[in-house]
Design an enzyme around this catalytic site. Structure first.
Site, PDB file in Angstrom:
ATOM      1  CG  ASP A   1      -1.750  -1.354   1.166  1.00 19.46           C
ATOM      2  OD1 ASP A   1      -2.508  -1.412   0.495  1.00 19.46           O
ATOM      3  OD2 ASP A   1      -1.337  -2.020   2.297  1.00 19.46           O
TER       4      ASP A   1
ATOM      5  CD  GLU B   1      -2.313  -2.606  -6.568  1.00 18.19           C
ATOM      6  OE1 GLU B   1      -3.249  -3.429  -5.985  1.00 18.19           O
ATOM      7  OE2 GLU B   1      -2.756  -1.557  -7.087  1.00 18.19           O
TER       8      GLU B   1
END
Length: 374
Positions: free
Chosen positions: A16, A272
């Site tokens: 994140d 990610e």
């Protein structure tokens, strides 16, 4: 100059904050925006930006104001654009201040990356809130109708120049303490704990192709040590089993991690942020997806494989897909790796082709600026 507040709640290690830090830097450097990045765990941010002070309440790094997002929130003037990354919950006092502004801020929920079909239909949709504010959903993505991917200006050109310069590659690896072996397949490994690792390492060690495996310090290190029969491993360790040499690297900055991915012939990545960066490397990759409740991550994995393999010949597509499934279900990597090697040229071509196709699309930061400021 438009003021932005980006809020990041650290959930899964570096993913994140990795995404939001790259976004904040790009908004400042390429779009002249005034950005505050709020992070609730500055200690997790610091390894990504080695010059940062993990204990500072406020600091400036590369033009971005980094603020410690404390539980005891102290009132501040809301920015013109507010991004809550990955559905984090904004402080109640901050929401009240947003609603009280004469010119209400543009408020976006920057969502997780997904290739699922429904994403394009939900990208940009507004959501009206009880306090009178309007929030919009902003989805990164791989197809038209989505918000694109984070990509700094000139990234692929810098990658190509680096990959075309063997001396630069060797010099960079030596800075990391790696003595590159010219005849070896160079692989990077950044993953969560994985039951499939031992089988893959067995296959690499027993294979006819010499392999040099570069492993930055991280969660997979315990599994690696177990396979080697050791209690623990640290940065600087180098081991050899059969045709496999393993080098453990220190944790590196985001820019150095990019170069590491560019150096390698194959990159195993996780989460990610590193997943996107491996795609920009233009080299074959293996994605260890973050596991979700009730197996929801499998739908995301299959959705990406569907779009990624759309123009890949059937045999190569099957080999690539099965390697990703084996890696994520924790078994079957020796067979999957053998099939991958049999289709290696086609899988290499696809990695390069995919990076160029995605690189021709508008990037995430540019799309956000256009969405919020036009």
């Amino acid at each position: 100059m438009v003021k932005w507040d980006i809020f990041c709640n650290v959930v899964d290690n570096f993913g994140d904050i990795g995404v939001t830090w790259r976004l904040a830097r790009q908004l400042v450097a390429e779009h002249g925006q005034d950005v505050r990045l709020w992070v609730d765990e500055p200690a997790v941010f610091a390894p990504l930006c080695p010059q940062a002070d993990p204990k500072a309440q406020s600091q400036w790094q590369q033009g971005v104001e980094i603020r410690h997002w404390r539980q005891d929130w102290q009132p501040v003037e809301p920015a013109d654009v507010v991004i809550e990354a990955f559905a984090c919950q904004l402080p109640a006092q901050y929401l009240e201040a947003m609603a009280a502004r004469r010119d209400q801020p543009r408020w976006l929920n920057l969502e997780y990356l997904s290739a699922e079909d429904w994403v394009a239909g939900c990208h940009g949709l507004p959501s009206f809130q009880p306090n009178g504010l309007q929030k919009s959903f902003y989805f990164p993505g791989f197809v038209e109708g989505t918000g694109g991917l984070l990509r700094e200006a000139g990234l692929l050109e810098r990658r190509d120049a680096f990959q075309a310069d063997p001396q630069a590659r060797r010099a960079f690896l030596r800075e990391l303490g790696v003595a590159p072996r010219e005849d070896a397949l160079l692989i990077s490994l950044f993953a969560y704990e994985n039951a499939a690792l031992a089988g893959w390492l067995d296959a690499l060690a027993a294979g006819s192709q010499p392999v040099q495996l570069l492993v930055p310090v991280g969660r997979v290190l315990a599994d690696l040590a177990r396979w080697l029969g050791e209690e623990q491993l640290g940065a600087g360790a180098s081991r050899q089993r059969g045709n496999l040499v393993i080098d453990v690297l220190p944790f590196v900055s985001q820019d150095d991690y990019d170069r590491l991915l560019w150096c390698c012939d194959f990159n195993a990545v996780r989460g990610e942020d590193s997943f996107i960066r491996a795609q920009w490397a233009g080299r074959p990759l293996l994605w260890h997806i973050y596991q979700q409740e009730e197996g929801a991550h499998w739908e995301k994995l299959e959705a990406f494989l569907k779009v990624y393999c759309r123009d890949v010949p059937a045999e190569a597509a099957a080999a690539l897909s099965e390697s990703w499934r084996a890696w994520n279900r924790g078994e079957g990597m020796p067979e999957a790796w053998a099939a991958l090697l049999e289709n290696w040229p086609e899988i290499q071509r696809q990695a390069r082709r995919w990076s160029l196709v995605q690189g021709a699309r508008s990037d995430l930061a540019t799309g956000l600026v256009q969405f919020c400021t036009n």
